[in-house]
Design an enzyme around this catalytic site. Structure first.
Site, mmCIF file in Angstrom:
data_model
loop_
_atom_site.group_PDB
_atom_site.id
_atom_site.type_symbol
_atom_site.label_atom_id
_atom_site.label_comp_id
_atom_site.label_asym_id
_atom_site.label_seq_id
_atom_site.Cartn_x
_atom_site.Cartn_y
_atom_site.Cartn_z
ATOM 1 N N THR A 75 -43.718 10.416 0.342
ATOM 2 C CA THR A 75 -44.063 10.071 -1.057
ATOM 3 C C THR A 75 -45.516 9.561 -1.063
ATOM 4 O OG1 THR A 75 -43.198 7.842 -0.706
ATOM 5 C CG2 THR A 75 -41.703 9.458 -1.706
ATOM 6 N N CYS A 127 -48.508 3.096 4.765
ATOM 7 C CA CYS A 127 -47.671 2.365 3.795
ATOM 8 C C CYS A 127 -48.397 1.359 2.925
ATOM 9 C CB CYS A 127 -46.529 1.689 4.546
ATOM 10 S SG CYS A 127 -45.531 2.886 5.407
ATOM 11 N N LYS A 182 -38.549 -3.158 -1.396
ATOM 12 C CA LYS A 182 -39.411 -2.457 -0.438
ATOM 13 C C LYS A 182 -40.880 -2.643 -0.808
ATOM 14 C CE LYS A 182 -41.020 0.410 2.579
ATOM 15 N NZ LYS A 182 -41.078 0.095 4.015
ATOM 16 N N THR A 195 -39.772 5.567 0.691
ATOM 17 C CA THR A 195 -40.199 4.515 -0.239
ATOM 18 C C THR A 195 -40.450 5.156 -1.597
ATOM 19 O OG1 THR A 195 -41.230 3.398 1.618
ATOM 20 C CG2 THR A 195 -41.961 2.737 -0.579
HETATM 21 C C1 UDX Z 1 -45.703 -1.486 7.545
HETATM 22 C C2 UDX Z 1 -44.636 -2.565 7.408
HETATM 23 O O1 UDX Z 1 -44.854 -3.577 8.400
HETATM 24 C C3 UDX Z 1 -43.251 -1.940 7.627
HETATM 25 O O2 UDX Z 1 -42.257 -2.937 7.449
HETATM 26 C C4 UDX Z 1 -43.063 -0.828 6.602
HETATM 27 O O3 UDX Z 1 -41.788 -0.211 6.755
HETATM 28 C C5 UDX Z 1 -44.156 0.220 6.779
HETATM 29 O O4 UDX Z 1 -45.449 -0.405 6.618
HETATM 30 P P1 UDX Z 1 -46.968 -0.206 9.464
HETATM 31 O O5 UDX Z 1 -47.797 0.318 8.340
HETATM 32 O O6 UDX Z 1 -46.455 0.711 10.500
HETATM 33 O O7 UDX Z 1 -45.653 -0.998 8.856
HETATM 34 O O8 UDX Z 1 -47.880 -1.234 10.232
HETATM 35 P P2 UDX Z 1 -48.021 -2.798 10.328
HETATM 36 O O9 UDX Z 1 -47.746 -3.192 11.704
HETATM 37 O O10 UDX Z 1 -47.298 -3.483 9.224
HETATM 38 O O11 UDX Z 1 -49.603 -2.981 10.055
HETATM 39 C C6 UDX Z 1 -50.137 -2.538 8.828
HETATM 40 C C7 UDX Z 1 -51.630 -2.842 8.847
HETATM 41 O O12 UDX Z 1 -51.835 -4.252 8.838
HETATM 42 C C8 UDX Z 1 -52.338 -2.299 10.091
HETATM 43 O O13 UDX Z 1 -53.605 -1.808 9.722
HETATM 44 C C9 UDX Z 1 -52.487 -3.537 10.956
HETATM 45 O O14 UDX Z 1 -53.617 -3.451 11.820
HETATM 46 C C10 UDX Z 1 -52.700 -4.608 9.913
HETATM 47 N N1 UDX Z 1 -52.334 -5.952 10.375
HETATM 48 C C11 UDX Z 1 -51.033 -6.231 10.679
HETATM 49 C C12 UDX Z 1 -53.321 -6.934 10.441
HETATM 50 O O15 UDX Z 1 -54.497 -6.671 10.171
HETATM 51 N N2 UDX Z 1 -52.978 -8.198 10.823
HETATM 52 C C13 UDX Z 1 -51.690 -8.517 11.134
HETATM 53 O O16 UDX Z 1 -51.437 -9.665 11.484
HETATM 54 C C14 UDX Z 1 -50.692 -7.508 11.071
#
Ligand code: UDX
Length: 432
Positions: A86, A263, A207, A122
């Site tokens: 999506t 996401c 979500k 989502t």
């Molecule tokens: C996210 C959500 O965590 C997850 O629950 C949902 O289902 C999908 O989207 P994801 O996008 O895989 O998961 O990555 P995530 O680990 O959440 O990190 C997202 C972004 O935030 C990344 O760019 C990461 O580098 C950044 N981030 C994460 C930070 O800059 N600082 C942090 O402390 C954590």
């Protein structure tokens, strides 16, 4: 139970393999013949630690199957998970639901007995209502139930997040469906996962609210990091200092480059459109989106400041280019803006990533992929640590880099400031 996962991306393939590993009969369906053939030959199309073994194990014991025949797969399953993409529509904030509605119509044609149809993708609030409308045009309501069951899987940790979820959210008012799904998830509930049953719309909103809150939390700490640089304090002290407050919590308080991925950028934009649709101004999330969009140019300003405005002919190397560690996903990665911009200003950019060369950088002049860390940084004036892979956490910069007065710009604060100072390395972090 007999499950059918429609879509074999991060969500469908991981969830399908995990459900099979819990003892269910699962068929993963995709319209992409090549993808399905590769899966049947044990070739996994996505980088997800542990997924290859899980798929092979369950494919070999015949609990996990792959098919391009949606109708047959739906007909023989009781629970159908819609796991198609999506993405955000081009030049808009809206989620593109065309794949959702396309598979809904295909599922409709194969409903031969009671089916639970689940949106695991989502989807904006009220999508479940639309799906129900589409199906009930041709099928009696007693033959199906549309349920929302969002995933909370992080790329790189998806299997662990499936097996040990903080919560399982089931959005339905249909008691029969709720009972069946509570049974499906019972192995996880018995290991401590919380099971919550809400209305379908509440589940859809949970979500978006989750991801928007996490994006807000990250943007908050990133902006505090900007302040820390001006005041001369270390953001790590602030993250620990506030994170110990149980109401705040220490996770997702690591300052870094702009958040990226498939996401957060998509979901924050989509929830704003939901707000607009229901005449509710989500001003905070709008400012999070704006702040994050500005962050990459902030990082580039910092590079310019570090190099005292002299970027032309400088050797700059990136360690990691994906949106975060332990994934090969480049979606909305800050490197997609940083590398072309620096190359355009005349820098010679090397990069290394544990997941390999990226097509998107192949066509950019002065950008070279290097097969390993040492080759990437040996002649660097500036090393930018872009992702927090373990591979990057104990580099002996002084022995590898031949250039004098090289600089390290650590976008993930994986090195200790004091240790770098002790090693006489020109070191810059984020918020310190
Ligand atoms: C996210 C959500 O965590 C997850 O629950 C949902 O289902 C999908 O989207 P994801 O996008 O895989 O998961 O990555 P995530 O680990 O959440 O990190 C997202 C972004 O935030 C990344 O760019 C990461 O580098 C950044 N981030 C994460 C930070 O800059 N600082 C942090 O402390 C954590």
């Amino acid at each position: 139970m007999k499950l059918c996962m429609i879509g074999t991306g991060y969500v469908g393939l991981v969830s399908g393999a995990c459900f099979a590993d819990l003892g269910n009969d699962v068929v993963c369906v995709d319209k992409d013949f090549n993808k399905i053939n590769r899966l049947k030959n044990g070739v996994i199309p996505i980088y997800e630690p542990g997924l290859e073994e899980l798929v092979k194990k369950n494919y070999n014991n015949k609990r996990l199957k792959f098919s391009t025949d949606l109708n047959k797969s739906v007909a023989k399953s009781n629970i159908i998970f819609i796991c198609v993409g999506t993405p955000t529509k081009k030049n808009s904030n809206f989620a593109d639901l065309s794949q959702i509605y396309k598979v809904t119509k295909e599922i409709r044609g194969s409903i031969n007995k009671f089916k639970i149809i689940i949106t695991k993708s989502t989807v904006p609030v009220t999508t479940g209502d639309q799906i129900e409308k589409i199906i009930s045009k041709k099928k009696p309501k007693k033959l199906f139930s549309v349920v929302s069951n969002p995933e909370f899987l992080r790329e790189g940790e998806a299997i662990r997040d499936f097996i040990y979820p903080d919560r399982i959210v089931i959005g339905t008012n249909n008691s029969r469906s709720n009972k069946i799904l509570k049974n499906l998830y019972s192995p996880l509930i018995s290991k401590g996962a919380k099971y919550i049953n809400t209305s379908r719309r509440a589940s859809e909103l949970i979500k978006y609210a989750s991801n928007s809150f996490l994006a807000t939390k990250i943007t908050f700490i990133n902006e505090i990091a900007n302040l820390c640089e001006k005041i001369g304090v270390d953001i790590e002290d602030i993250s620990i200092g506030i994170g110990l407050d149980k109401r705040i919590g220490g996770r997702f308080l690591r300052a870094g480059p702009a958040y990226g991925g498939s996401c957060f950028p998509k979901d924050t934009k989509a929830i704003v459109t939901t707000g607009d649709k229901f005449k509710t101004n989500l001003s905070l999330i709008k400012s999070v989106i704006k702040s994050n969009q500005k962050r990459t140019s902030l990082m580039l300003d910092k590079v310019n400041e570090i190099l005292k405005g002299r970027i032309k002919n400088k050797n700059i190397s990136f360690l990691g280019v994906t949106f975060k560690a332990n994934t090969d996903d480049m979606r909305d990665s800050s490197s997609l803006l940083m590398i072309p911009s620096l190359a355009k200003k005349g820098a010679k950019v090397n990069y290394y990533d544990p997941t390999g060369e990226k097509k998107i950088f192949k066509k950019i002049k002065n950008v070279t992929y290097c097969e390993n860390i040492n080759t990437a940084i040996r002649f660097s004036d500036l090393v930018i640590i872009h992702t927090e892979w373990n591979d990057f956490k104990s580099i002996n910069f002084n022995s590898v880099i031949k250039k004098k007065n090289f600089i390290v710009y650590d976008l993930r604060n994986i090195y200790s400031h004091s240790k770098m100072k002790k090693d006489k390395i020109n070191y810059f972090g984020v918020g310190r």
